[in-house]
Write a protein that holds these residues in place. Structure first.
Motif, PDB file in Angstrom:
ATOM      1  N   SER A 147      32.361  55.211  58.083  1.00  0.00           N
ATOM      2  CA  SER A 147      31.054  55.419  57.625  1.00  0.00           C
ATOM      3  C   SER A 147      30.481  56.859  58.117  1.00  0.00           C
ATOM      4  O   SER A 147      29.329  57.266  57.481  1.00  0.00           O
TER       5      SER A 147
ATOM      6  N   LYS B  58      32.927  54.369  49.589  1.00  0.00           N
ATOM      7  CA  LYS B  58      31.695  54.220  48.992  1.00  0.00           C
ATOM      8  C   LYS B  58      30.727  53.488  49.206  1.00  0.00           C
ATOM      9  O   LYS B  58      29.294  53.759  49.727  1.00  0.00           O
ATOM     10  N   SER B  59      31.210  52.320  49.548  1.00  0.00           N
ATOM     11  CA  SER B  59      30.378  51.127  50.047  1.00  0.00           C
ATOM     12  C   SER B  59      29.933  51.492  51.436  1.00  0.00           C
ATOM     13  O   SER B  59      28.842  50.881  51.753  1.00  0.00           O
ATOM     14  N   LYS B  60      30.592  52.246  52.224  1.00  0.00           N
ATOM     15  CA  LYS B  60      30.426  52.658  53.517  1.00  0.00           C
ATOM     16  C   LYS B  60      29.479  53.853  53.595  1.00  0.00           C
ATOM     17  O   LYS B  60      29.357  54.653  54.480  1.00  0.00           O
ATOM     18  N   HIS B  61      28.852  54.386  52.348  1.00  0.00           N
ATOM     19  CA  HIS B  61      28.038  55.619  52.494  1.00  0.00           C
ATOM     20  C   HIS B  61      28.650  57.065  52.478  1.00  0.00           C
ATOM     21  O   HIS B  61      28.008  57.962  53.061  1.00  0.00           O
TER      22      HIS B  61
ATOM     23  N   GLU C 188      37.069  50.875  59.217  1.00  0.00           N
ATOM     24  CA  GLU C 188      35.831  50.938  60.419  1.00  0.00           C
ATOM     25  C   GLU C 188      36.248  51.315  61.550  1.00  0.00           C
ATOM     26  O   GLU C 188      35.323  51.913  62.176  1.00  0.00           O
TER      27      GLU C 188
ATOM     28  N   VAL D 293      40.567  47.289  55.778  1.00  0.00           N
ATOM     29  CA  VAL D 293      38.990  47.507  55.938  1.00  0.00           C
ATOM     30  C   VAL D 293      38.673  47.838  57.534  1.00  0.00           C
ATOM     31  O   VAL D 293      37.789  48.503  57.643  1.00  0.00           O
TER      32      VAL D 293
ATOM     33  N   THR E 223      33.721  60.728  47.411  1.00  0.00           N
ATOM     34  CA  THR E 223      35.003  60.144  47.322  1.00  0.00           C
ATOM     35  C   THR E 223      35.982  60.762  46.211  1.00  0.00           C
ATOM     36  O   THR E 223      35.536  60.891  44.995  1.00  0.00           O
TER      37      THR E 223
ATOM     38  N   GLY F  28      31.555  54.018  40.391  1.00  0.00           N
ATOM     39  CA  GLY F  28      30.856  54.577  41.333  1.00  0.00           C
ATOM     40  C   GLY F  28      31.912  55.716  42.242  1.00  0.00           C
ATOM     41  O   GLY F  28      31.390  56.188  43.159  1.00  0.00           O
TER      42      GLY F  28
ATOM     43  N   SER G  36      38.958  53.899  47.733  1.00  0.00           N
ATOM     44  CA  SER G  36      37.686  54.819  47.501  1.00  0.00           C
ATOM     45  C   SER G  36      36.383  54.027  47.335  1.00  0.00           C
ATOM     46  O   SER G  36      35.221  54.508  47.673  1.00  0.00           O
ATOM     47  N   LEU G  37      36.324  52.932  46.694  1.00  0.00           N
ATOM     48  CA  LEU G  37      35.240  52.048  46.569  1.00  0.00           C
ATOM     49  C   LEU G  37      34.902  51.408  47.831  1.00  0.00           C
ATOM     50  O   LEU G  37      33.721  51.295  48.072  1.00  0.00           O
ATOM     51  N   VAL G  38      35.745  51.038  48.779  1.00  0.00           N
ATOM     52  CA  VAL G  38      35.369  50.799  50.004  1.00  0.00           C
ATOM     53  C   VAL G  38      34.677  51.541  50.696  1.00  0.00           C
ATOM     54  O   VAL G  38      33.409  51.746  51.594  1.00  0.00           O
TER      55      VAL G  38
END
Length: 449
Positions: free
Chosen positions: A297, A320-323, A292, A288, A327, A344, A316-318
């Protein structure tokens, strides 16, 4: 039909499974006994251990009586050889899986049909093309084009605030009388049942709905549902596989800004040398902190296409969590579809399904021009070309005798897509897009014979 499949790997097994459900006579050939064991135990097919390039093996499989030979081993050389031999030994039609997409681009120049190969398919190229189409239609979770976009299939999940949620199809049509889209299939939230909608079918909050749209219809659908086809420019790709490489190359050539993360150092340097317009990062996409550092993001889309489905889903979930707006994850296990969409991820793609869609149109009766199975839904979309002798020719749709578990989504006439309702008359030369449950397909096919 009598069908011979060479190669019991992921694509071959999946094809054998789907075709066995169609009551076709299937022979699956592979030199590896272990690969054949699962197919032999679970599928209603004939499994043969042996080398499909062996003439004696092909003769034992009764290749001279075969309607279709599909070569989908991991070796494109083997696949080409199998098809050439099969055609010389009497097979009616042959399909070879290849990885070198140059073969497809120069198919006519090289003359593959003269060699005995009727069709070349590349699951990797199909996946890359699917990804590009999904980026162009970023508001939707699934999409498929007929005749270069004359008609387009799109899918989305309904929410309670959408204008036609809670209304029947007929009521929605009265509210929006001049719309250029029509629902052709839906799946209720939390169920596995596919419904072919009729006038009295309610469109409910949480439904996964598939629409057919004519030109401009996708934009109308976005406006009514509040979705946005966001322009995508910055793309991060996880995995330098054949799909990742081809997707990165094609997107960069089209003006996208592309970052590609590849774990293997040698592979990363090779891609960097071959794709100077792509920023290649050697690193582990599961990290992660790395994502970043590379400004995930700020990406418009994240595409995970490593060889590991779980890595693709989790990364892909990571994202999505970063907007990240869009995805896309490559998965091999079909069971992941329902789970992943519910948590999601925008879109899942599967090479086996894409390859099967391309091959299936050769199995269907009638003049099938294109065919796709709907992702995670028990329905097919088929495009038929109407001939003068077809039973449906010169009939109004409402008088054509269509089964209730099938629906005409649209008609392409003279290159123009039209949303076709009950009072539309089908004519010779029309290309008709039909959606139906598997139980209805044989009945539908008869209308186009």
């Amino acid at each position: 039909m009598k069908i011979i499949i060479a190669g019991a790997g992921e694509v071959g097994f999946h094809l054998a499974k789907l075709l066995s459900f169609e009551s076709q006579e299937i022979t699956l050939i592979d030199p590896d006994k272990e690969s054949l064991l699962s197919a032999d135990n679970h599928l209603d097919i004939k499994a043969m251990k042996g080398d499909a390039t062996s003439i004696s093996i092909l003769k034992d499989a009764r290749v001279a009586e075969s309607d279709l030979v599909i070569a989908v081993t991991s070796s494109e050389t083997t696949n080409i050889t199998v098809c050439v031999l099969a055609k010389q030994l009497g097979a009616k039609r042959t399909i070879a899986r290849i990885s070198n997409t140059e073969f497809i681009h120069h198919k006519e120049e090289v003359g593959f049909t003269k060699l005995g190969i009727d069709e070349l398919i590349s699951p990797e190229a199909l996946a890359a093309a699917e990804i590009r189409l999904l980026l162009d239609q970023s508001a939707f979770s699934d999409t498929y084009e007929f005749e270069d976009g004359a008609l387009t299939m799109v899918a989305l999940n309904l929410t309670a605030n959408m204008a036609f949620a809670g209304k029947s199809v007929k009521e929605a049509a009265q509210i929006f009388p001049k719309i250029r889209f029509v629902p052709i299939a839906l799946q209720r939230f939390g169920t596995q049942f596919t419904i072919i909608p009729r006038g009295d079918t309610l469109l409910k909050d949480g439904d996964h709905v598939v629409f057919i749209t004519s030109e401009g219809g996708a934009e109308e659908l976005c406006k009514i549902t509040g979705k946005k086809n966001t322009e995508i420019k910055n793309v991060m790709i996880l995995g330098g596989s054949k799909i990742g490489y081809k997707t990165a190359r094609d997107l960069a050539d089209s003006g996208f800004r592309v970052k590609l993360i590849e774990k293997d150092k040698t592979r990363a340097f090779d891609i960097a040398d071959e794709l100077p317009n792509v920023l290649v990062i050697n690193g582990d996409g599961r990290n992660v902190d790395l994502l970043e550092e590379e400004n995930i993001s700020k990406m418009d889309a994240f595409i995970a296409v490593t060889g590991n489905s779980e890595v693709n889903i989790m990364s892909s979930l990571v994202a999505k969590s970063k907007h990240v707006k869009k995805t896309i994850a490559l998965v091999e296990n079909m069971d992941y579809f329902q789970l992943s969409q519910s948590i999601g991820i925008d879109t899942l793609i599967n090479k086996k399904l894409l390859a099967a869609n391309t091959i299936f149109r050769y199995v269907r009766r009638g003049d099938v021009v294109a065919m796709t199975k709907l992702n995670n839904m028990n329905a097919e979309l088929l495009e038929f070309k109407v001939k003068s002798r077809a039973k449906i020719c010169n009939k109004l749709i409402r008088n054509a005798g269509f089964p209730r578990s099938a629906i005409i989504g649209g008609v392409i006439r003279n290159g123009i897509g039209k949303i076709a309702l009950g009072d539309f008359r089908i004519e010779e030369g029309d290309r008709v897009v039909v959606c139906g449950l598997p139980s209805s397909i044989k009945e539908v096919e008869k209308l186009f014979l």
